[in-house]
Design a protein around this motif. Structure first.
Motif: not given
Length: 424
Positions: A49-51, A57-58, A66-70
């Protein structure tokens, strides 16, 4: 320990190695399951959700720190989740989440292999030392309402490394053991640069001949294993293209680093020649290896999923040629429309191809000698003024690549640029 499928049509997926020790396998699965809930909560309720709020969405592209989800999914089933970021304090990669699972329709350990490939490519592109740590702290803060879904996001958390006690995840260690790469041996909390290099080679698929050339190339200092694997996994140069360049040219190292300086005209011309040949080979290979179902009237829909034929290849370095095996029956692609010598390939046949910018007498002589062993073709750019009838008289096919020389050079320049900027 091996895995047997009760229902599969592919024999090569049977008896894949799960682990080499039953006790180690049981311990690693228990360790993985114990931290699974915490890891899933971290991925699905915090990092994701933070990403989404701050970047997706930005419409912003995150920096490498930056912490990136995969997320990796196959047929609507999520088989892998991970979160990582470049850590400037150690000039390496920090991994904060790693969740994988085995499902019946996916090859054994494929989730770990695919996640490891993405992580290692990211580590290479970030320009660090290739050290990957699982015990680094990190802060994650995000507050706001997502623009599209309208959900409230309030995340303010400090992580103390990976949920499995900051150690190398059990699933990743289990995969490493299955391919002969023991992870976390130098430090249980990290994959050292040496281990990362071995893991990079293990997760990069390549035929045996190409694998041998890659090992020989980094042994001779042509390029590092990380760069060779990254080039293949990112598809800057595809497998037959890299195999051809490594086999026939001593300029491959320079090409993989982005090419010679533009002021070195002689070196640039030599690299352009070999790159054009490799590019035409790659295009022809994909044409031969793809079964396009556009004209298939027996199926109500056009299926583009895994339509490969299974063509293999062998490089002939002495004559700078490539021989394709297992080519499906039908007309040879790329024959000039007005050619008098149109030829067809019989089923599972071979064809030897010499990629050249022009068809000169030397090439024609080599091709005619090879024609005694089977079907031989010379492939040239579409705007080449080579005479197809001259080739036919020598018993050789002349094939026209769909791209002109200028278009090939543009594609090559894009590849060289990608190679130059791929590692910060």
């Amino acid at each position: 320990m091996v895995r047997w499928h009760l229902d599969t049509q592919r024999d090569d997926l049977q008896a894949a190695v799960l682990d080499f020790d039953a006790l180690l396998y049981a311990e690693s699965v228990a360790e993985e399951l114990e931290a699974r809930d915490a890891g899933l909560y971290r991925m699905l309720d915090e990092v994701g959700p933070a990403y989404e709020l701050q970047y997706l969405e930005a419409d912003k592209r995150p920096r490498d720190f930056v912490i990136r989800p995969v997320r990796i999914a196959c047929q609507n089933v999520i088989v892998g989740l991970a979160a990582f970021a470049h850590e400037p304090s150690i000039d390496g990669m920090s991994v904060l989440a790693w969740q994988t699972c085995e499902v019946p329709h996916v090859a054994t350990h494929e989730a770990n292999r695919a996640l490891a490939a993405l992580m290692l490519c990211d580590a290479f592109a970030s320009g660090g030392t290739m050290e990957i740590r699982f015990d680094r702290p990190a802060n994650l803060t995000a507050h706001g309402i997502t623009a599209k879904s309208g959900e409230r996001v309030d995340v303010d958390v400090t992580y103390r490394g990976h949920p499995e006690g900051g150690r190398v995840p059990a699933g990743l260690r289990r995969y490493g053991r299955s391919v002969g790469v023991f992870l976390g041996m130098d430090d249980i909390h990290a994959i050292s640069p040496r281990e990362a290099r071995d893991l990079f080679l293990a997760v990069t698929p390549m035929p045996a001949d190409l694998g041998a050339r890659v090992h020989e190339a980094y042994r001779r200092g042509v390029a590092s294993p990380e760069r060779l694997c990254f080039v293949l996994l990112s598809q800057i140069w595809r497998e037959p293209e890299l195999d051809f360049m490594l086999a026939v040219s001593d300029r491959t190292g320079s090409i993989l680093r982005g090419g010679a300086d533009w002021r070195c005209r002689g070196q640039r011309q030599a690299e352009s020649e070999i790159a054009r040949a490799a590019l035409m080979i790659g295009m022809l290979y994909r044409r031969l290896d793809t079964k396009d179902g556009a004209g298939d009237t027996s199926s109500p829909a056009r299926v583009l999923e895994d339509n490969r034929v299974g063509v293999t290849w062998q490089i002939l370095p002495d004559v700078a040629a490539i021989r394709f095996f297992g080519v499906r029956a039908g007309p040879v692609p790329w024959q000039p429309p007005l050619s008098n010598g149109r030829a067809a390939i019989e089923g599972a046949a071979t064809i030897t191809v010499l990629p050249r910018a022009i068809l000169d007498s030397t090439t024609l002589h080599m091709a005619s000698e090879l024609a005694r062993e089977g079907l031989v073709a010379v492939v040239t750019p579409s705007d080449s003024d080579s005479d197809p009838d001259e080739a036919n008289r020598a018993g050789v096919l002349l094939l026209r690549c769909p791209d002109r020389l200028g278009e090939l050079d543009q594609a090559i320049e894009r590849k060289l640029l990608s190679a130059r900027i791929s590692r910060a």
